[in-house]
Design a protein around this motif. Structure first.
Motif, PDB file in Angstrom:
ATOM      1  N   ILE A 292       0.837  -1.205   0.000  1.00  0.00           N
ATOM      2  CA  ILE A 292       0.000   0.000   0.000  1.00  0.00           C
ATOM      3  C   ILE A 292       0.870   1.252   0.000  1.00  0.00           C
ATOM      4  O   ILE A 292       0.604   2.212  -0.724  1.00  0.00           O
ATOM      5  CB  ILE A 292      -0.963  -0.023   1.200  1.00  0.00           C
ATOM      6  CG1 ILE A 292      -1.984  -1.144   1.025  1.00  0.00           C
ATOM      7  CG2 ILE A 292      -1.663   1.324   1.357  1.00  0.00           C
ATOM      8  CD1 ILE A 292      -2.851  -1.397   2.251  1.00  0.00           C
ATOM      9  N   ASP A 293       1.929   1.255   0.795  1.00  0.00           N
ATOM     10  CA  ASP A 293       2.825   2.410   0.817  1.00  0.00           C
ATOM     11  C   ASP A 293       3.470   2.651  -0.541  1.00  0.00           C
ATOM     12  O   ASP A 293       3.612   3.794  -0.978  1.00  0.00           O
ATOM     13  CB  ASP A 293       3.920   2.213   1.874  1.00  0.00           C
ATOM     14  CG  ASP A 293       3.497   2.710   3.247  1.00  0.00           C
ATOM     15  OD1 ASP A 293       2.446   3.377   3.352  1.00  0.00           O
ATOM     16  OD2 ASP A 293       4.213   2.443   4.232  1.00  0.00           O
ATOM     17  N   THR A 294       3.873   1.582  -1.233  1.00  0.00           N
ATOM     18  CA  THR A 294       4.514   1.772  -2.547  1.00  0.00           C
ATOM     19  C   THR A 294       3.522   2.279  -3.585  1.00  0.00           C
ATOM     20  O   THR A 294       3.895   3.035  -4.481  1.00  0.00           O
ATOM     21  CB  THR A 294       5.154   0.468  -3.054  1.00  0.00           C
ATOM     22  OG1 THR A 294       4.148  -0.555  -3.190  1.00  0.00           O
ATOM     23  CG2 THR A 294       6.248  -0.008  -2.121  1.00  0.00           C
ATOM     24  N   MET A 295       2.266   1.891  -3.464  1.00  0.00           N
ATOM     25  CA  MET A 295       1.265   2.425  -4.386  1.00  0.00           C
ATOM     26  C   MET A 295       1.028   3.915  -4.138  1.00  0.00           C
ATOM     27  O   MET A 295       0.833   4.696  -5.070  1.00  0.00           O
ATOM     28  CB  MET A 295      -0.052   1.662  -4.230  1.00  0.00           C
ATOM     29  CG  MET A 295      -0.059   0.268  -4.809  1.00  0.00           C
ATOM     30  SD  MET A 295      -0.017   0.233  -6.636  1.00  0.00           S
ATOM     31  CE  MET A 295       1.718  -0.162  -6.922  1.00  0.00           C
ATOM     32  N   CYS A 296       1.059   4.306  -2.883  1.00  0.00           N
ATOM     33  CA  CYS A 296       0.832   5.711  -2.547  1.00  0.00           C
ATOM     34  C   CYS A 296       2.023   6.591  -2.881  1.00  0.00           C
ATOM     35  O   CYS A 296       1.858   7.768  -3.213  1.00  0.00           O
ATOM     36  CB  CYS A 296       0.520   5.849  -1.060  1.00  0.00           C
ATOM     37  SG  CYS A 296      -1.047   5.115  -0.567  1.00  0.00           S
ATOM     38  N   ILE A 297       3.237   6.038  -2.795  1.00  0.00           N
ATOM     39  CA  ILE A 297       4.442   6.866  -2.946  1.00  0.00           C
ATOM     40  C   ILE A 297       4.505   7.509  -4.319  1.00  0.00           C
ATOM     41  O   ILE A 297       5.204   8.508  -4.519  1.00  0.00           O
ATOM     42  CB  ILE A 297       5.719   6.032  -2.675  1.00  0.00           C
ATOM     43  CG1 ILE A 297       6.907   6.955  -2.334  1.00  0.00           C
ATOM     44  CG2 ILE A 297       6.056   5.132  -3.856  1.00  0.00           C
ATOM     45  CD1 ILE A 297       6.726   7.715  -1.055  1.00  0.00           C
ATOM     46  N   PHE A 298       3.749   6.979  -5.279  1.00  0.00           N
ATOM     47  CA  PHE A 298       3.744   7.576  -6.608  1.00  0.00           C
ATOM     48  C   PHE A 298       3.149   8.981  -6.594  1.00  0.00           C
ATOM     49  O   PHE A 298       3.323   9.746  -7.527  1.00  0.00           O
ATOM     50  CB  PHE A 298       2.976   6.681  -7.591  1.00  0.00           C
ATOM     51  CG  PHE A 298       3.609   5.333  -7.786  1.00  0.00           C
ATOM     52  CD1 PHE A 298       4.963   5.221  -7.972  1.00  0.00           C
ATOM     53  CD2 PHE A 298       2.841   4.178  -7.774  1.00  0.00           C
ATOM     54  CE1 PHE A 298       5.568   3.987  -8.141  1.00  0.00           C
ATOM     55  CE2 PHE A 298       3.420   2.937  -7.945  1.00  0.00           C
ATOM     56  CZ  PHE A 298       4.791   2.838  -8.131  1.00  0.00           C
ATOM     57  N   CYS A 299       2.412   9.316  -5.549  1.00  0.00           N
ATOM     58  CA  CYS A 299       1.899  10.685  -5.424  1.00  0.00           C
ATOM     59  C   CYS A 299       2.811  11.528  -4.550  1.00  0.00           C
ATOM     60  O   CYS A 299       2.528  12.709  -4.321  1.00  0.00           O
ATOM     61  CB  CYS A 299       0.476  10.693  -4.867  1.00  0.00           C
ATOM     62  SG  CYS A 299       0.386  10.366  -3.087  1.00  0.00           S
ATOM     63  N   GLY A 300       3.910  10.958  -4.063  1.00  0.00           N
ATOM     64  CA  GLY A 300       4.880  11.705  -3.286  1.00  0.00           C
ATOM     65  C   GLY A 300       4.989  11.281  -1.841  1.00  0.00           C
ATOM     66  O   GLY A 300       6.024  11.452  -1.213  1.00  0.00           O
ATOM     67  N   PHE A 301       3.896  10.750  -1.281  1.00  0.00           N
ATOM     68  CA  PHE A 301       3.875  10.322   0.112  1.00  0.00           C
ATOM     69  C   PHE A 301       3.553   8.837   0.203  1.00  0.00           C
ATOM     70  O   PHE A 301       2.881   8.284  -0.674  1.00  0.00           O
ATOM     71  CB  PHE A 301       2.792  11.071   0.899  1.00  0.00           C
ATOM     72  CG  PHE A 301       3.070  12.526   1.138  1.00  0.00           C
ATOM     73  CD1 PHE A 301       4.068  12.923   2.017  1.00  0.00           C
ATOM     74  CD2 PHE A 301       2.318  13.499   0.489  1.00  0.00           C
ATOM     75  CE1 PHE A 301       4.312  14.263   2.249  1.00  0.00           C
ATOM     76  CE2 PHE A 301       2.557  14.840   0.714  1.00  0.00           C
ATOM     77  CZ  PHE A 301       3.568  15.229   1.600  1.00  0.00           C
ATOM     78  N   PRO A 302       3.987   8.170   1.285  1.00  0.00           N
ATOM     79  CA  PRO A 302       3.438   6.841   1.588  1.00  0.00           C
ATOM     80  C   PRO A 302       2.013   7.008   2.094  1.00  0.00           C
ATOM     81  O   PRO A 302       1.446   8.109   2.012  1.00  0.00           O
ATOM     82  CB  PRO A 302       4.384   6.325   2.676  1.00  0.00           C
ATOM     83  CG  PRO A 302       4.873   7.568   3.362  1.00  0.00           C
ATOM     84  CD  PRO A 302       4.966   8.623   2.280  1.00  0.00           C
ATOM     85  N   ALA A 303       1.416   5.951   2.619  1.00  0.00           N
ATOM     86  CA  ALA A 303       0.034   6.053   3.095  1.00  0.00           C
ATOM     87  C   ALA A 303      -0.111   7.166   4.123  1.00  0.00           C
ATOM     88  O   ALA A 303      -1.141   7.844   4.174  1.00  0.00           O
ATOM     89  CB  ALA A 303      -0.421   4.718   3.684  1.00  0.00           C
ATOM     90  N   LYS A 304       0.914   7.359   4.940  1.00  0.00           N
ATOM     91  CA  LYS A 304       0.910   8.467   5.891  1.00  0.00           C
ATOM     92  C   LYS A 304       1.277   9.748   5.144  1.00  0.00           C
ATOM     93  O   LYS A 304       2.423   9.980   4.804  1.00  0.00           O
ATOM     94  CB  LYS A 304       1.909   8.210   7.021  1.00  0.00           C
ATOM     95  CG  LYS A 304       1.866   9.254   8.126  1.00  0.00           C
ATOM     96  CD  LYS A 304       2.845   8.899   9.244  1.00  0.00           C
ATOM     97  CE  LYS A 304       2.773   9.903  10.379  1.00  0.00           C
ATOM     98  NZ  LYS A 304       3.723   9.548  11.485  1.00  0.00           N
ATOM     99  N   GLY A 305       0.274  10.552   4.863  1.00  0.00           N
ATOM    100  CA  GLY A 305       0.483  11.768   4.093  1.00  0.00           C
ATOM    101  C   GLY A 305      -0.261  11.781   2.777  1.00  0.00           C
ATOM    102  O   GLY A 305      -0.505  12.846   2.207  1.00  0.00           O
ATOM    103  N   ALA A 306      -0.631  10.595   2.268  1.00  0.00           N
ATOM    104  CA  ALA A 306      -1.359  10.507   1.005  1.00  0.00           C
ATOM    105  C   ALA A 306      -2.861  10.605   1.241  1.00  0.00           C
ATOM    106  O   ALA A 306      -3.382  10.052   2.216  1.00  0.00           O
ATOM    107  CB  ALA A 306      -1.042   9.190   0.301  1.00  0.00           C
ATOM    108  N   MET A 307      -3.576  11.303   0.358  1.00  0.00           N
ATOM    109  CA  MET A 307      -5.031  11.339   0.448  1.00  0.00           C
ATOM    110  C   MET A 307      -5.619   9.948   0.244  1.00  0.00           C
ATOM    111  O   MET A 307      -5.133   9.184  -0.591  1.00  0.00           O
ATOM    112  CB  MET A 307      -5.624  12.263  -0.629  1.00  0.00           C
ATOM    113  CG  MET A 307      -5.541  13.725  -0.358  1.00  0.00           C
ATOM    114  SD  MET A 307      -6.681  14.637  -1.460  1.00  0.00           S
ATOM    115  CE  MET A 307      -6.204  14.055  -3.076  1.00  0.00           C
ATOM    116  N   THR A 308      -6.658   9.653   0.980  1.00  0.00           N
ATOM    117  CA  THR A 308      -7.374   8.394   0.767  1.00  0.00           C
ATOM    118  C   THR A 308      -7.809   8.265  -0.686  1.00  0.00           C
ATOM    119  O   THR A 308      -7.811   7.164  -1.254  1.00  0.00           O
ATOM    120  CB  THR A 308      -8.600   8.327   1.691  1.00  0.00           C
ATOM    121  OG1 THR A 308      -8.159   8.404   3.047  1.00  0.00           O
ATOM    122  CG2 THR A 308      -9.386   7.048   1.486  1.00  0.00           C
ATOM    123  N   ALA A 309      -8.151   9.394  -1.288  1.00  0.00           N
ATOM    124  CA  ALA A 309      -8.608   9.376  -2.678  1.00  0.00           C
ATOM    125  C   ALA A 309      -7.593   8.753  -3.618  1.00  0.00           C
ATOM    126  O   ALA A 309      -7.965   8.194  -4.656  1.00  0.00           O
ATOM    127  CB  ALA A 309      -8.927  10.801  -3.138  1.00  0.00           C
TER     128      ALA A 309
END
Length: 664
Positions: A292-309
């Motif tokens: 999940i963190d690697t999927m979110c990091i594409f927006c700049g943040f891991p899950a902590k910091g990434a929008m749920t959207a």
């Protein structure tokens, strides 16, 4: 830059939020240079930005801060091949767009389709912003490299990807080849994320997780928890949005979904809040948390910091059987070239190597721009900046009289936290007798240590081998590889180094070692196979991509409202500054605006901007036209509900500061 974005789902939730407050959008080479010690360089530049990158931890969210009111004392580097910015001609247009990234080109092309006389000004000699390609000749052969985003989903056919929607709206095509996975090189070894199959992903969890059945159950529970939000992706799209009361008409088609899913109201805060708050309540398996963190990091943040959207589109789209990634044939320059064709088809123009020095303001209104060569370009309706907020505030300058509130706006935008810079490594190799059968996909992600921050540029990187699918980017029997770090490279150690100096070259080699080692995970003898290689530093990234300090983009962590978010930010944790500004006739688009970082999201921001500058009737007509392009797009047309709302809001569109008749 790492990947296409997943901001589509937030559209319907934005609509719900806006209905509670109509004014929510109101302006408110083979050899290596000998390494030299860099301790002194780092010590001199050390500050909070640098210190946070040393000994990073998984729990620490990194952002970088600068005060743009303090001009750097050093001169920014320039590079051959980027242009001197001295082109461009005087003229008068309805809309002048600064920058030809995905946001600027989408805004320009759709504005031209609406009937506006449009000029897009680009400082570089190539269009596309971060999505462009450069080439080098070697031994009589041409090698082409990506410089930005590499992983795209939904470009192969009509889809919910807003960039693909815009291509279809403009009736333009871009040839691609497809693949169905993303390779992972981790401390535990290699594994592959399979896109387009829920069953295959569950098989992966069963194989890799400490407790496979438990991981599968947690994954499905997470999907169930976010199901209503994810379903919104087919209720309304980002292309339906505009930043004035007209959105009530253009998004009216989502009302049946909202009425049948009233729980969507309860999740409004969740949509824009940090994803980790939901994930941590459900997911405990380390493998699944890492994924999940690697999927979110594409927006700049891991899950902590990434929008749920950011996760919603993945949950809904990536596991459909038709889902796949795309490689644009000829390189990612195809994205910009496709939008330019659409721009010019409808009478718009683009001028390259035309650097904007100043946004001209008269009587509180943006009336045009002054180019580096001294030419003036007038804008009757609006000036739209596709530049970063950090560059936009600089273009307003300090010498001209500006409206009340602009100083605060400039100060707040100029000091917004941002992601760090990016390191690049471009490699051309001899592929004779090279066996790559152990990988199935051009895109590969490499993580050194799960305990360190994924924002750490020395911990996480990706590499992309487009020549596995596209034989046009290099000679037969060769491969081209683009390796790039996450957006966490500190800029300070670089800023006073002189390009081509021994110290600069040595520091490049030092910081690029982790990129070489990443490729060696897949191709152990890659250094022996090198035809030539190029290391791209943050200075080069800044110069070639026109990004202040080489930044990956704005970095407002989800969980609180960003400065200048408008009234929406007072009721929701909306992590983006407003598209509108305190200067009448000046708007913004690009990855610092909603819905954020990534080519599809940046393109969507340009569409929202173009919609905002035009009458709601034109917008409704465009949505109806788009809905007929393909059955997938049928939901774009608000139909009868849109026509019911139209007379109630049409007098307020475009909003007063953009209404040319009122300005006259």
């Amino acid at each position: 830059m790492l990947m296409s974005r997943y901001g589509i789902a937030v559209a319907v939730l934005s609509t719900v939020a806006f209905t509670s407050d109509v004014m929510a959008f109101a302006p408110g080479p083979r050899g290596f240079v000998r390494r030299m010690p860099s301790v002194q360089l780092r010590a001199e530049a050390k500050n909070e930005n640098v210190a946070q990158t040393e000994g990073t931890s998984r729990d620490k969210v990194m952002t970088f801060s600068y005060d743009m009111s303090i001009d750097p004392e050093y001169e920014k580097p320039t590079y051959p091949g980027t242009g001197n910015g001295l082109s461009g001609e005087s003229g008068e247009y309805d809309v002048v767009v600064i920058g030809s990234g995905m946001g600027g080109l989408s805004c320009g092309a759709i504005s031209a389709k609406y009937g506006d006389k449009v000029l897009v000004l680009e400082s570089h000699i190539k269009c596309g912003g971060s999505a462009h390609t450069f080439s080098r000749m070697h031994d009589g052969g041409k090698y082409s490299f990506e410089v930005g985003p590499s992983i795209f989903e939904g470009l192969d056919r009509p889809s919910l990807n807003p960039l693909r929607m815009i291509f279809d709206l403009l009736e333009e095509e871009m040839p691609v080849k497809t693949y169905t996975g993303l390779g992972y090189w981790t401390p535990e070894g290699y594994w592959r994320f399979p896109i387009g199959s829920s069953r295959k992903f569950e098989d992966l969890l069963l194989e890799q997780a400490d407790d496979g059945p438990k991981a599968v159950a947690e994954w499905n529970e997470l999907r169930s928890r976010l199901k209503t939000l994810g379903g919104s992706t087919t209720a309304v799209s980002l292309l339906n949005l505009r930043q004035d009361p007209g959105f009530l008409a253009t998004t009216a088609g989502s009302l049946p979904f909202v009425l049948t899913h009233p729980d969507v109201f309860l999740d409004l805060n969740l949509t824009f809040d940090s994803l980790h708050k939901t994930v941590d309540k459900i997911v405990t398996d380390p493998f699944l948390l890492n994924f999940i963190d690697t999927m979110c990091i594409f927006c700049g943040f891991p899950a902590k910091g990434a929008m749920t959207a950011h996760m919603l589109y993945i949950l809904e789209r990536f596991f459909e059987e038709s889902a796949c990634y795309s490689v644009p044939i000829g390189g990612t320059c195809g994205l910009g070239n496709t939008l330019v064709r659409g721009l010019e088809k409808f009478g718009g123009k683009i001028q390259l190597n035309a650097h904007v020095d100043e946004i001209v303001v008269e009587n509180g209104r943006a009336v045009g721009v002054k180019l580096k060569n001294g030419s003036m370009v007038k804008a009757k309706k609006a000036v739209v900046s596709n530049a970063t907020p950090f560059d936009t505030v600089k273009m307003l300058g300090n010498s001209q009289e500006l409206p009340e509130g602009v100083k605060t706006w400039k100060d707040e935008l100029g000091k917004l936290p941002r992601h760090g810079a990016i390191m690049h490594l471009f490699i051309a190799i001899d592929a004779k007798d090279l066996d790559l059968s152990h990988i199935q996909d051009p895109a590969q992600l490499v993580i050194q240590d799960w305990g360190r921050s994924m924002q750490d540029s020395q911990n996480l990187c990706s590499f992309f081998i487009p020549s596995l699918l596209d034989d046009t980017v290099c000679p037969e029997g060769k491969h081209v590889i683009h390796v790039y770090s996450s957006g966490g490279e500190p800029y300070e150690p670089w800023e006073k180094l002189k390009p081509d100096s021994p110290e600069y070259e040595a520091y490049k080699e030092e910081r690029a070692q982790v990129l070489w080692e990443a490729v060696e995970r897949c191709i152990p003898d890659v250094r022996e196979r090198v035809e030539f290689s190029i290391i791209g530093s943050p200075l080069a990234h800044e110069a070639f991509l026109r990004r202040d300090r080489g930044t990956y983009g704005m970095a407002w962590a989800a969980g609180s409202a960003a400065p200048q978010a408008g009234l929406l930010g007072s009721v929701l944790p909306f992590p983006f500054p407003n598209l509108k500004t305190p200067v009448d006739g000046l708007l913004r688009c690009g990855d610092s605006c909603f819905p954020g970082i990534g080519t599809p999201s940046a393109a969507a921001s340009g569409a929202i901007c173009a919609n905002t500058m035009n009458h709601v009737g034109k917008h409704l007509d465009m949505l109806e036209e788009a809905s007929k392009r393909d059955p997938v797009y049928k939901f774009l047309d608000p139909g009868l509900l849109g026509q019911i709302y139209k007379p109630l809001v049409q007098g307020s569109t475009p909003s007063e500061e953009l209404n040319v008749e009122k300005v006259k």
